[in-house]
Write an enzyme that holds these catalytic residues in place. Structure first.
Site, PDB file in Angstrom:
ATOM      1  N   HIS A  56     -43.479  34.065  -6.616  1.00 17.69           N
ATOM      2  CA  HIS A  56     -42.191  33.479  -6.997  1.00 17.69           C
ATOM      3  C   HIS A  56     -42.168  33.467  -8.518  1.00 17.69           C
ATOM      4  CE1 HIS A  56     -43.198  31.343  -3.186  1.00 17.69           C
ATOM      5  NE2 HIS A  56     -41.910  31.374  -2.951  1.00 17.69           N
ATOM      6  N   MET A  90     -44.077  42.760  -4.253  1.00 14.06           N
ATOM      7  CA  MET A  90     -42.934  41.915  -3.869  1.00 14.06           C
ATOM      8  C   MET A  90     -42.796  40.739  -4.828  1.00 14.06           C
ATOM      9  SD  MET A  90     -42.270  38.752  -2.370  1.00 14.06           S
ATOM     10  CE  MET A  90     -43.053  38.067  -0.931  1.00 14.06           C
ATOM     11  N   GLU A 183     -35.843  36.337   4.810  1.00 13.51           N
ATOM     12  CA  GLU A 183     -36.824  35.615   5.630  1.00 13.51           C
ATOM     13  C   GLU A 183     -36.181  34.399   6.286  1.00 13.51           C
ATOM     14  OE1 GLU A 183     -40.354  34.560   3.452  1.00 13.51           O
ATOM     15  OE2 GLU A 183     -40.991  33.106   4.956  1.00 13.51           O
ATOM     16  N   LYS A 185     -36.211  30.928   8.784  1.00  9.43           N
ATOM     17  CA  LYS A 185     -37.052  29.802   9.206  1.00  9.43           C
ATOM     18  C   LYS A 185     -36.130  28.780   9.860  1.00  9.43           C
ATOM     19  CE  LYS A 185     -40.525  26.616   7.343  1.00  9.43           C
ATOM     20  NZ  LYS A 185     -41.276  26.194   6.144  1.00  9.43           N
ATOM     21  N   ASP A 247     -44.610  38.427   6.790  1.00 10.08           N
ATOM     22  CA  ASP A 247     -45.439  37.286   6.392  1.00 10.08           C
ATOM     23  C   ASP A 247     -46.381  36.964   7.546  1.00 10.08           C
ATOM     24  OD1 ASP A 247     -44.193  37.143   3.962  1.00 10.08           O
ATOM     25  OD2 ASP A 247     -43.345  35.140   4.242  1.00 10.08           O
ATOM     26  N   ASP A 259     -48.779  27.438   8.453  1.00  9.64           N
ATOM     27  CA  ASP A 259     -49.254  28.498   7.541  1.00  9.64           C
ATOM     28  C   ASP A 259     -50.768  28.682   7.603  1.00  9.64           C
ATOM     29  OD1 ASP A 259     -46.678  29.064   6.635  1.00  9.64           O
ATOM     30  OD2 ASP A 259     -46.830  27.768   4.882  1.00  9.64           O
ATOM     31  N   ASP A 293     -48.920  35.055   4.139  1.00 10.28           N
ATOM     32  CA  ASP A 293     -48.236  33.872   3.607  1.00 10.28           C
ATOM     33  C   ASP A 293     -48.858  32.662   4.303  1.00 10.28           C
ATOM     34  OD1 ASP A 293     -46.619  32.063   2.432  1.00 10.28           O
ATOM     35  OD2 ASP A 293     -44.807  32.591   3.527  1.00 10.28           O
TER      36      ASP A 293
HETATM   37  C1  GCO Z   1     -42.415  28.689   3.672  1.00 13.51           C
HETATM   38  C2  GCO Z   1     -42.059  30.125   3.376  1.00 13.51           C
HETATM   39  C3  GCO Z   1     -42.403  30.568   2.013  1.00 13.51           C
HETATM   40  C4  GCO Z   1     -41.761  31.894   1.657  1.00 13.51           C
HETATM   41  C5  GCO Z   1     -41.954  32.149   0.216  1.00 13.51           C
HETATM   42  C6  GCO Z   1     -41.491  33.500  -0.207  1.00 13.51           C
HETATM   43  O1  GCO Z   1     -42.283  28.348   4.805  1.00 13.51           O
HETATM   44  O2  GCO Z   1     -42.808  27.965   2.772  1.00 13.51           O
HETATM   45  O3  GCO Z   1     -42.704  30.918   4.327  1.00 13.51           O
HETATM   46  O4  GCO Z   1     -43.787  30.618   1.862  1.00 13.51           O
HETATM   47  O5  GCO Z   1     -42.283  32.927   2.394  1.00 13.51           O
HETATM   48  O6  GCO Z   1     -41.259  31.164  -0.474  1.00 13.51           O
HETATM   49  O7  GCO Z   1     -40.159  33.580  -0.206  1.00 13.51           O
HETATM   50 MN    MN Z   2     -43.002  33.009   4.357  1.00 12.63          MN
HETATM   51 MN    MN Z   3     -43.863  29.516   6.150  1.00  5.37          MN
END
Ligand code: GCO
Ligand code: MN
Ligand code: MN
Length: 395
Positions: A56, A90, A183, A185, A247, A259, A293
């Site tokens: 980032h 990336m 991405e 979530k 990821d 994670d 990730d």
């Molecule tokens: C999370 C996300 C992040 C993103 C990252 C890249 O759940 O915290 O997975 O880790 O992948 O901010 O954009």
């Molecule tokens: Mn991620």
């Molecule tokens: Mn995540």
């Protein structure tokens, strides 16, 4: 003895600065490890056999850095990359940490916050381009609500689209050769995040002005949190030529975003995911980065962080070998061949409508009871997969 599973840059393993750099803070407690500097992370990852490191904007350049500080930090980082032969494939934008994003970034109700987010994303893309990145990830962590009283979700989706259209047009005007990877979530940190799954993202992409440059960045944890299949999400993205990034991590269903170290939970899911990416079961191999990730348990010190990083890569390589062995296994092939057999070429008949195919379809002698009587031997097939995973089945 040489380690057959030792990673090499050819494996295209990458980690985020924020992953190995995670100091172990959680909502209930403060950090437990000292920070590893970006330069140390580059050195450590190179030593561990990774191909590159992703970031980032604010993992490298602090939010409030002056222009000269920024340039000094970037130059020092670039020197470390060069010394270590590491790449930055990336880059992404932190649109979630600063309190300005408490009501969202691209989807914030306040147009000034949206303008600030757009400008920050542009600058993060410039940083990524300077470091050689060709993929820009968009993860909208704050793009959601706790209460739908806040705004109409249709406005949020439209604003999200407008920002991505803007950034796509702008990056093309700069002649950047970039791909955007979106991405999804479902929740966390917001109660509900817009566009919560890879499937939602795939449809949203079709509504973008620069849809050809946009694809997805599915994450194991994010599909598993609500109990969805990561394998199916990735397969759908691959089938649409939209798997631009991935990821990798591990996650138990229904929990907070854990994670975890790749493949440390749901080993079978990880096995079928690696098999899909490696293409051993059919279709071309995924040629992009294998990005992790994830982060080390909070119990770990810095040595534990490197154990974690090595573990992610080792598990991937071990599963890749097991996937290849599974697909070469004669008994596996026999069960699959029996289930897919098509001696009369009926697949061609159902593939497309024509007057001839329709007449042939109607004329087919199909006995549902006879078809239904057949067992598929998936118990045996799955047990073979499990025995390959468990390491008792050779060849
Ligand atoms: C999370 C996300 C992040 C993103 C990252 C890249 O759940 O915290 O997975 O880790 O992948 O901010 O954009
Ligand atoms: Mn991620
Ligand atoms: Mn995540």
């Amino acid at each position: 003895m040489t380690d057959p599973f030792a990673p090499t840059p050819r494996d295209r393993f990458t980690f985020g600065l924020w992953t190995v750099g995670n100091p172990g803070a959680d909502p209930f407690g403060s950090r437990v490890r000292p920070s590893i500097s970006p330069v140390e992370i580059v050195q450590g990852l190179a030593k561990a056999g990774a191909y590159g490191v992703n970031l980032h904007d604010n993992d490298l350049v602090p939010f409030d850095a002056s222009a000269s500080e920024r340039d000094r930090i970037v130059a020092e980082f670039q020197a470390a990359l060069k010394d270590c032969g590491m790449k930055v494939p990336m880059a992404t934008t932190n649109l979630f940490s600063h309190p300005v994003f408490r009501d969202g970034a691209f989807t914030a109700s306040d147009p000034k916050v949206r303008a600030f987010a757009l400008r920050k994303a542009k600058h993060a893309i410039e940083l990524g381009v300077e470091l050689g990145a060709s993929t820009i990830v968009f993860w909208g962590g704050r793009e959601g609500v706790e209460s739908d009283a806040a705004r109409d979700a249709r406005d949020a989706i439209r604003w999200f689209r407008e920002c991505l259209d803007y950034l796509g047009d702008w990056s093309q005007a700069q002649d950047y050769q970039l791909r955007f990877a979106l991405e999804a979530k479902p929740n966390e940190p917001r109660g509900d995040i817009y566009l919560p799954t890879t499937g939602h993202m795939l449809h949203f992409i079709e509504t973008l002005r620069n849809k050809d440059m946009c694809g997805v960045n599915p994450e194991v944890a994010h599909e598993n949190m609500p109990g969805l299949s990561m394998v199916h999400a990735v397969a759908q993205a691959m089938e649409a030529d939209k798997l631009f990034h991935i990821d990798l991590n591990a996650q138990r269903i229904g929990r907070y975003d854990q994670d975890l170290r790749f493949a440390s939970e749901d080993l079978k899911g990880a096995f079928f995911l690696v098999r899909l990416l490696e293409g051993t079961g059919g279709y071309p191999r995924y040629e992009g980065m294998r990005h992790f990730d994830a982060h080390a348990y909070r119990t770990e010190d810095i040595d534990g962080v490197w154990d974690f990083a090595r573990g992610c890569m080792r598990s991937y390589r071990i599963l890749a070998e097991k996937a290849a062995a599974f697909d070469q296994d004669a008994e596996v092939q026999e069960i699959l061949a029996a289930n897919h057999a098509d001696a009369e070429d009926i697949g061609a008949l159902t593939a497309a409508y024509s007057t001839e195919s329709d007449a042939a379809l109607e004329a087919l002698d199909l006995d549902p009871d006879a078809l239904a009587a057949r067992g598929h031997r998936y118990e045996r097939l799955d047990q073979l997969a499990m025995e390959h995973i468990m390491g008792v089945r050779q060849g």
